[in-house]
Scaffold this motif. Structure first.
Motif, PDB file in Angstrom:
ATOM      1  N   THR A 195       0.812  -1.213   0.000  1.00  0.00           N
ATOM      2  CA  THR A 195       0.000   0.000   0.000  1.00  0.00           C
ATOM      3  C   THR A 195       0.849   1.268   0.000  1.00  0.00           C
ATOM      4  O   THR A 195       0.387   2.317  -0.456  1.00  0.00           O
ATOM      5  N   ALA A 196       2.076   1.181   0.500  1.00  0.00           N
ATOM      6  CA  ALA A 196       2.949   2.357   0.484  1.00  0.00           C
ATOM      7  C   ALA A 196       3.237   2.821  -0.936  1.00  0.00           C
ATOM      8  O   ALA A 196       3.520   4.010  -1.173  1.00  0.00           O
ATOM      9  N   ASN A 197       3.148   1.909  -1.893  1.00  0.00           N
ATOM     10  CA  ASN A 197       3.440   2.249  -3.285  1.00  0.00           C
ATOM     11  C   ASN A 197       2.302   3.000  -3.966  1.00  0.00           C
ATOM     12  O   ASN A 197       2.458   3.418  -5.122  1.00  0.00           O
ATOM     13  N   TYR A 198       1.173   3.195  -3.291  1.00  0.00           N
ATOM     14  CA  TYR A 198       0.072   3.925  -3.907  1.00  0.00           C
ATOM     15  C   TYR A 198       0.400   5.398  -4.109  1.00  0.00           C
ATOM     16  O   TYR A 198      -0.265   6.087  -4.881  1.00  0.00           O
ATOM     17  N   VAL A 199       1.424   5.870  -3.412  1.00  0.00           N
ATOM     18  CA  VAL A 199       1.908   7.228  -3.684  1.00  0.00           C
ATOM     19  C   VAL A 199       2.448   7.287  -5.111  1.00  0.00           C
ATOM     20  O   VAL A 199       2.186   8.248  -5.854  1.00  0.00           O
ATOM     21  N   LEU A 200       3.204   6.262  -5.494  1.00  0.00           N
ATOM     22  CA  LEU A 200       3.704   6.189  -6.870  1.00  0.00           C
ATOM     23  C   LEU A 200       2.560   6.082  -7.869  1.00  0.00           C
ATOM     24  O   LEU A 200       2.593   6.673  -8.948  1.00  0.00           O
ATOM     25  N   TYR A 201       1.556   5.307  -7.502  1.00  0.00           N
ATOM     26  CA  TYR A 201       0.381   5.171  -8.378  1.00  0.00           C
ATOM     27  C   TYR A 201      -0.251   6.538  -8.644  1.00  0.00           C
ATOM     28  O   TYR A 201      -0.548   6.883  -9.794  1.00  0.00           O
ATOM     29  N   ALA A 202      -0.448   7.323  -7.589  1.00  0.00           N
ATOM     30  CA  ALA A 202      -1.085   8.633  -7.739  1.00  0.00           C
ATOM     31  C   ALA A 202      -0.225   9.567  -8.584  1.00  0.00           C
ATOM     32  O   ALA A 202      -0.735  10.261  -9.473  1.00  0.00           O
ATOM     33  N   VAL A 203       1.092   9.577  -8.328  1.00  0.00           N
ATOM     34  CA  VAL A 203       1.984  10.463  -9.068  1.00  0.00           C
ATOM     35  C   VAL A 203       1.980  10.122 -10.560  1.00  0.00           C
ATOM     36  O   VAL A 203       1.859  11.007 -11.421  1.00  0.00           O
ATOM     37  N   PHE A 204       2.072   8.844 -10.877  1.00  0.00           N
ATOM     38  CA  PHE A 204       2.149   8.458 -12.281  1.00  0.00           C
ATOM     39  C   PHE A 204       0.782   8.487 -12.960  1.00  0.00           C
ATOM     40  O   PHE A 204       0.710   8.566 -14.189  1.00  0.00           O
ATOM     41  N   ALA A 205      -0.285   8.432 -12.188  1.00  0.00           N
ATOM     42  CA  ALA A 205      -1.610   8.647 -12.775  1.00  0.00           C
ATOM     43  C   ALA A 205      -1.727  10.084 -13.257  1.00  0.00           C
ATOM     44  O   ALA A 205      -2.286  10.347 -14.333  1.00  0.00           O
ATOM     45  N   VAL A 206      -1.202  11.023 -12.475  1.00  0.00           N
ATOM     46  CA  VAL A 206      -1.184  12.424 -12.880  1.00  0.00           C
ATOM     47  C   VAL A 206      -0.318  12.605 -14.119  1.00  0.00           C
ATOM     48  O   VAL A 206      -0.709  13.263 -15.095  1.00  0.00           O
ATOM     49  N   ILE A 207       0.879  12.009 -14.107  1.00  0.00           N
ATOM     50  CA  ILE A 207       1.786  12.115 -15.259  1.00  0.00           C
ATOM     51  C   ILE A 207       1.127  11.529 -16.508  1.00  0.00           C
ATOM     52  O   ILE A 207       1.172  12.117 -17.597  1.00  0.00           O
ATOM     53  N   GLY A 208       0.506  10.375 -16.356  1.00  0.00           N
ATOM     54  CA  GLY A 208      -0.140   9.734 -17.493  1.00  0.00           C
ATOM     55  C   GLY A 208      -1.280  10.554 -18.047  1.00  0.00           C
ATOM     56  O   GLY A 208      -1.438  10.674 -19.279  1.00  0.00           O
TER      57      GLY A 208
END
Length: 339
Positions: A195-208
């Motif tokens: 779940t700690a990796n969901y920060v990466l998910y949010a950041v790359f969702a914005v980038i995408g």
């Protein structure tokens, strides 16, 4: 109103009605409304406008769960449901007229264009199509016309191309998130690390999302939309082969791109293909497809798990339908019907 109703539920029946109202008027109708309005108001910057608006979803997904859990430590959950709608009412509603006024970059017909239509534009004969094109100009579809919903349902481009671009992301993302505990266990990753990796998910969702918007405006949604399935395929492959913390982090990066890139491109391709005059009723077809895909995947993937399916079956099936969606849409969008 739906939030206030939900704060007063006392039975299973009221719970079902409350959830339906929240999905319909909240996640469903607000998304449908803003995407339709933006696609009508913008032409040359349509992709960027849609991608910027999509940031609201990412922001909500990032801060809402933590915020609500924190608030529940202080106040009752019913009180939270009373506070939320009044927050929107007082912070947003007074400024709606200012926030929705036309700006110099809005080169589409928008509501103003719709209001110039004659009362008989509800018909779909040739004279009305010609009148629509005169008013809206570049807002028309690839064949120079503004399609109605019944025309779209009979169109092979919809069935073999655009429908899958909507259904597949909802299916894969919801299914993987729903069964993430099982997947984390198969990869021998603790739930805390996962779940700690969901920060990466949010950041790359914005980038995408932002990248897709830029690409749509530069190359058109017709060329870009099929490739929004590629991050989904790569994310599934990456998770299958991931055997380290870095591998899981890379999966979440790709998973974020898979969640962010399709949104702006999908709405833009619908507007490009079918025009914006009747975009509201046309987009209303795609929303149930997305909801159906998100509702179907937990059941199907759960059945695979119960039958003993491992990573190969679960992630392989998700990757295959993403590859199918990309290939099918690439073929269909390259051969639009003329007239």
């Amino acid at each position: 109103g739906a939030a206030l109703f939900f704060s007063q539920i006392q039975s299973v029946t009221m719970l079902v009605i409350g959830l339906f109202m929240l999905r319909l008027f909240g996640q469903g109708m607000t998304t449908h409304t803003y995407a339709t309005a933006i696609a009508r108001r913008y032409i040359s910057a349509r992709g960027r406008a849609l991608s910027i608006a999509q940031l609201g979803h990412t922001l909500g997904e990032s801060i809402a769960p933590v915020s609500v859990v924190t608030m529940m430590l202080i106040i009752d959950w019913r009180t939270i449901w009373m506070i939320l709608p009044f927050g929107a009412l007082f912070l947003l509603a007074p400024f709606l007229r200012y926030l929705t006024q036309r700006t110099r970059l809005q080169d589409g017909g928008g509501l103003e264009g719709l209001n110039t239509q004659n009362a008989d534009t509800a018909n779909t004969n040739n004279e009305n199509h010609a009148h629509d094109n005169h008013v809206f100009g570049n807002d028309a579809g690839f064949d120079g016309q503004h399609w109605r919903r019944h025309d779209v349902i009979r169109d092979r481009t919809f069935w073999f191309g655009l429908m899958w671009l909507t259904a597949v992301p909802s299916y894969v993302l919801t299914g993987v998130m729903f069964h993430q505990i099982y997947l984390a266990d198969l990869k021998n990753v603790s739930l805390a690390s996962w779940t700690a990796n969901y920060v990466l998910y949010a950041v790359f969702a914005v980038i995408g999302s932002l990248a897709a918007g830029q690409l749509v405006d530069r190359f058109t949604a017709r060329r870009v939309a099929p490739y929004t399935m590629l991050p989904t395929t790569l994310a599934c492959i990456c998770l299958y082969f991931a055997d380290s913390v870095m591998g899981i982090s890379l999966f979440f990066m790709l998973f974020g791109l898979a969640g962010g890139t399709p949104n702006a491109a999908t709405t833009a391709i619908i507007a490009e293909a079918y025009g914006t005059r009747y975009l509201g009723e046309i987009k209303a077809i795609f929303l149930p497809i997305s909801v159906f895909g998100s509702a179907l995947s937990p059941m199907i993937l759960g059945l695979m798990i119960d039958l003993g399916g491992g990573l190969a079956l679960i992630l392989g099936s998700c990757a295959m339908i993403a590859i199918f969606a990309q290939a099918s849409s690439m073929i269909v969008l390259g051969h639009f019907r003329k007239g």
